[in-house]
Motif scaffolding. Structure first.
Motif, PDB file in Angstrom:
ATOM      1  N   GLU A 134      27.515  57.636  39.107  1.00 10.75           N
ATOM      2  CA  GLU A 134      26.822  57.270  38.228  1.00 10.75           C
ATOM      3  C   GLU A 134      25.464  57.817  38.052  1.00 10.75           C
ATOM      4  O   GLU A 134      24.832  58.209  39.107  1.00 10.75           O
ATOM      5  N   LEU A 135      25.068  58.480  36.572  1.00 12.20           N
ATOM      6  CA  LEU A 135      24.225  59.265  36.281  1.00 12.20           C
ATOM      7  C   LEU A 135      22.307  58.193  35.686  1.00 12.20           C
ATOM      8  O   LEU A 135      21.722  58.511  36.092  1.00 12.20           O
ATOM      9  N   GLN A 136      23.197  57.269  34.687  1.00 16.71           N
ATOM     10  CA  GLN A 136      22.377  57.328  34.084  1.00 16.71           C
ATOM     11  C   GLN A 136      22.163  55.592  33.062  1.00 16.71           C
ATOM     12  O   GLN A 136      24.355  55.349  33.303  1.00 16.71           O
ATOM     13  N   ARG A 137      21.903  54.491  33.286  1.00 14.61           N
ATOM     14  CA  ARG A 137      22.216  53.541  32.405  1.00 14.61           C
ATOM     15  C   ARG A 137      20.955  53.282  31.100  1.00 14.61           C
ATOM     16  O   ARG A 137      19.250  53.998  31.320  1.00 14.61           O
ATOM     17  N   VAL A 138      21.216  54.200  29.959  1.00 11.30           N
ATOM     18  CA  VAL A 138      20.795  53.655  28.658  1.00 11.30           C
ATOM     19  C   VAL A 138      20.939  52.408  27.603  1.00 11.30           C
ATOM     20  O   VAL A 138      22.283  51.890  27.436  1.00 11.30           O
ATOM     21  N   THR A 139      19.686  51.731  27.039  1.00 11.07           N
ATOM     22  CA  THR A 139      19.966  50.673  26.816  1.00 11.07           C
ATOM     23  C   THR A 139      20.398  51.524  24.818  1.00 11.07           C
ATOM     24  O   THR A 139      19.377  51.643  24.515  1.00 11.07           O
TER      25      THR A 139
END
Length: 217
Positions: A134-139
Motif C-alpha cells: 500500500e502506497l497511498q490513501r486519498v479521500t
C-alpha cells in the motif's frame, strides 16, 4: 501484467487440447467396437448374451457415437462464434475501454471511476504497487464522478512508472460499508481470440477477457 498467454501460445495450447480430446474419444470409441465384436464372436452358443444386455451395450455404443458427433459440432460452433464476435469488436480498436483492472502509470494521470454506494458519506482511494504494497490513501468526495489520480506522493514526487492497483473503501457513519475495485480507462490496441475467448489487448500490452469491458469511449 498479462493475464493470458500470448496468441501463439494460446493457439498452440488450444489445438493440442482439441487434438488430445478428439484422440481420447476416438480411442475409446474404437476400443468399444473391438470389445463388442470380440464378445459377440466368442460368446458361448449354449449360453448366448442376454438380449437385454446386448440392447444395453448397443445403446452405449450409440451414446459414444453421439458424443463424438456432438463434440465435433460444439467445436465448430465455438470457432464460428468466436470469429463472429471478433468481427463485431474490430471497431473497439483505438477506443478507451472502461474496466476494473490495474493501471499502467507512465507519468500521465490515471482516470478512475470510483462508483461508491449512494449512501456512503466518505470514500477513500487506496493505491498499491505491483508487489501489493500500500502506497497511498486519498479521500475522495462521495459520488461517481471520475477522479484523476496524478501518481504523486504526499511530497509531490511522482511514483515510478509501472503497474498500480486501486481500491475504493466506502464509509457510512464511520463504518466500512463497501470495498471494491474501481474502473479505469485504458486504450485498446487489438482484439483477438485465445482458447475460443474474445480478448482485448491494451496499449500497455496487457491482455484481458472482453467480458471485463464495461464501457467504451
Amino acid at each position: 501484467m498479462d493475464v493470458l498467454t500470448p496468441t501463439g501460445l494460446g493457439a498452440t495450447a488450444t489445438n493440442a487440447a482439441s487434438a488430445a480430446t478428439e484422440s481420447a474419444i476416438g480411442a475409446d470409441f474404437e476400443t468399444f467396437l473391438v470389445m463388442l465384436t470380440a464378445q459377440m464372436k466368442n460368446q458361448d452358443p449354449l449360453n448366448p448374451l442376454d438380449s437385454q444386455d446386448f440392447a444395453t451395450q448397443l445403446a452405449t455404443f450409440s451414446g459414444v457415437e453421439q458424443q463424438v458427433k456432438t463434440n465435433d459440432l460444439l467445436a465448430a460452433f465455438t470457432s464460428q462464434f468466436a470469429t463472429s464476435n471478433l468481427g463485431e469488436m474490430a471497431g473497439w480498436v483505438g477506443m478507451q475501454a472502461r474496466m476494473a483492472i490495474p493501471a499502467e502509470f507512465n507519468g500521465t494521470p490515471v482516470e478512475i471511476v470510483p462508483n461508491p454506494p449512494v449512501f456512503a458519506d466518505r470514500v477513500e482511494l487506496v493505491v498499491w504497487d505491483s508487489r501489493g504494497t500500500e502506497l497511498q490513501r486519498v479521500t475522495l468526495p462521495p459520488g461517481d464522478d471520475p477522479f484523476q489520480w496524478a501518481g504523486v506522493d504526499a511530497a509531490g514526487q511522482p511514483f515510478p512508472d509501472g503497474e498500480y492497483s486501486f481500491g475504493i473503501v466506502s464509509y457510512a457513519g464511520g463504518e466500512v460499508i463497501d470495498e471494491a475495485t474501481p474502473e479505469i480507462f485504458a486504450e485498446i490496441s487489438e482484439v483477438r481470440t485465445i482458447n475460443g475467448q474474445a480478448i482485448v489487448a491494451l496499449e500497455s500490452g496487457a491482455l484481458y477477457p472482453a467480458t471485463l469491458v464495461r464501457g467504451l469511449r
